[in-house]
Design an enzyme around this catalytic site. Structure first.
Site, PDB file in Angstrom:
ATOM      1  N   ASP A   1      -8.812-102.020   3.897  1.00  0.00           N
ATOM      2  CA  ASP A   1     -10.209-101.720   4.002  1.00  0.00           C
ATOM      3  C   ASP A   1     -10.642-102.597   2.585  1.00  0.00           C
ATOM      4  O   ASP A   1      -9.782-103.045   1.768  1.00  0.00           O
ATOM      5  CB  ASP A   1     -10.766-100.275   3.288  1.00  0.00           C
ATOM      6  CG  ASP A   1     -12.052-100.379   2.801  1.00  0.00           C
ATOM      7  OD1 ASP A   1     -12.950-100.516   3.685  1.00  0.00           O
ATOM      8  OD2 ASP A   1     -12.228 -99.553   1.798  1.00  0.00           O
TER       9      ASP A   1
ATOM     10  N   ASP B   1     -14.120-102.521   0.261  1.00  0.00           N
ATOM     11  CA  ASP B   1     -14.797-102.157  -0.658  1.00  0.00           C
ATOM     12  C   ASP B   1     -14.555-100.828  -1.114  1.00  0.00           C
ATOM     13  O   ASP B   1     -14.358 -99.858  -0.418  1.00  0.00           O
ATOM     14  CB  ASP B   1     -16.270-102.011  -0.266  1.00  0.00           C
ATOM     15  CG  ASP B   1     -16.998-103.344  -0.070  1.00  0.00           C
ATOM     16  OD1 ASP B   1     -16.866-104.165  -0.666  1.00  0.00           O
ATOM     17  OD2 ASP B   1     -18.091-103.348   0.669  1.00  0.00           O
TER      18      ASP B   1
END
Length: 222
Positions: free
Chosen positions: A17, A19
């Protein structure tokens, strides 16, 4: 908890991932949503609490049902693009070293954001870019659907069981688990439900991620 071992005889892959996992963008996201909320005469804190749990179009349906959702989305995108150009960003400790140490072609990014913003943030923080990025425009179903992580595995020619997902948020963790992958959580004081392993920080997780990626095939320690 311990991770599930990757299948013997196969290469292993790491899917990140972005952010909250590689880049600390919480203050940026809060600022963007606050500016958006003020533009529509809404309470910034209330809007942000909804935005944390839902995708933008779902957020608009809950807190601005009387507004044109496409207009709302366009305004949000404008603010987010401006933030990429002018906002202050920082990579989490250990992120640059970790990504540089992973073998090319063995890792990918899976994000609910858009590729051009990710590229802008990575350029500003000095993080290397992988060959594979699965962004919001690449899939019809976002996290917590398994589709984003399954697409990343397919583009890497990887089996789901040979992939390690690194996430910070519940929706991303559910996405990786539903894809049949090993999921480790980072950058959270409390483990997200379902993760196979939990680390308080990305820096703490980094040596274990590298060990997973480079351990001999079938090594249970991976």
């Amino acid at each position: 908890m311990t991770s599930e071992p990757a299948r013997p005889g196969r290469k292993k892959y790491v899917l990140f991932d972005v952010d909250g996992t590689l880049i600390d963008a919480v203050s940026n996201q809060r600022r963007v949503w606050a500016t958006w909320a003020e533009r529509y005469g809404l309470d910034p804190d209330e809007v942000y609490q909804v935005a944390l749990r839902t995708r933008p179009m779902e957020t608009f349906a809950q807190i601005a049902a009387d507004r044109d959702p496409h207009e709302c989305l366009a305004a949000l995108h404008e603010l987010e693009d401006d933030d990429v150009r002018s906002g202050v960003y920082a990579a989490f400790g250990g992120a640059a070293e970790l990504l540089h140490d992973l073998s090319p072609g063995s890792w990918a990014l899976v994000t609910s954001n858009y590729e051009h913003r990710v590229r802008g943030r990575f350029q500003r923080t000095g993080l290397p870019m992988p060959d594979v990025i699965v962004d919001a425009a690449a899939v019809e179903e976002g996290k917590p659907s398994p589709v984003p992580y399954l697409q990343a595995a397919a583009r890497l020619a990887a089996e789901p069981g040979d992939c390690l997902v690194i996430e910070d948020a519940p929706s991303g963790v559910r996405s990786g688990l539903r894809a049949g992958m090993t999921v480790w959580g980072v950058n959270a004081a409390v483990p997200v439900q379902g993760v196979h392993r939990h680390f308080a920080s990305l820096r703490e997780a980094a040596p274990h991620i590298l060990a997973f990626a480079s351990a001999p095939h079938g090594d249970p320690a991976a």
